[in-house]
Motif scaffolding. Structure first.
Motif: not given
Length: 186
Positions: A75, A81-82, A100-101, A104, A139, A144-146, A149
């Motif tokens: 991270k 970035d998230r 950071y994103s 996860s 998530r 809050v996550h891609y 992630d």
């Protein structure tokens, strides 16, 4: 279509699917994944029983290594970035995480625990998988996550658990968890 475009499309698509009942379910699964608490509790329960003690220790080791690599190293190197930072229109249902994103951490710890169950062919591995999957999905659902992630967390968690389980299998005849526990307690 590049990966970032896919990530954005998934996060925005999940935002459109949010409904109160699903929101509560996803917030629950996200919460039990905070700091890997559900997996730490599970590991400690396993450690308390002589028959499953080694498995609990292996899960704790996998969680520790995963946290160091994911939260401590990756991270801070990648510094992604998230989604809620990049996409100001996202509606957050939980407090915004400060770290950071990528990857996860919730997903990495969940799949580290699942990996131990899977690679050591333990009972209830599919219950653990379902819980890990729901934590990971929550998530993304919560913004809050891609998706990438989540994939990174799965790869990290499974990779660490594979290495730890392989080491255990090769050295299980030399490992005495009772002596290890006694040393820790003294």
């Amino acid at each position: 279509m590049e990966i970032f475009s896919i990530d954005i499309a998934i996060v925005e698509g999940l935002q459109r699917l949010q409904v109160p009942v699903a929101n509560q379910i996803m917030m629950f699964f996200s919460a039990i994944g905070n700091a890997g608490i559900v997996w730490i509790i599970l590991a400690l329960i396993l450690v308390m029983r002589r028959k499953t003690r080694n498995y609990g220790i292996i899960i704790l080791i996998a969680l520790l290594i995963t946290a160091i690599l994911g939260e401590g190293v990756l991270k801070n190197i990648i510094k992604r970035d998230r989604p809620f930072v990049a996409l100001s229109n996202l509606k957050l249902l939980i407090a915004p995480p400060a770290s950071y994103s990528f990857p996860s951490g919730h997903t990495a710890s969940s799949f580290a625990a699942f990996g131990v169950f899977y690679f050591l062919n333990m009972r209830y591995k599919w219950v653990v998988f379902l819980t890990a999957f729901l934590i990971a999905f929550s998530r993304m659902y919560l913004g809050v996550h891609y998706f990438s992630d989540i994939i990174g967390g799965i790869i990290l968690g499974l990779g660490v658990s594979y290495v730890v389980c392989s080491y255990y299998k090769k050295n299980s005849d030399k490992i005495n968890s009772n002596k290890f526990i006694k040393k820790l307690l003294n």
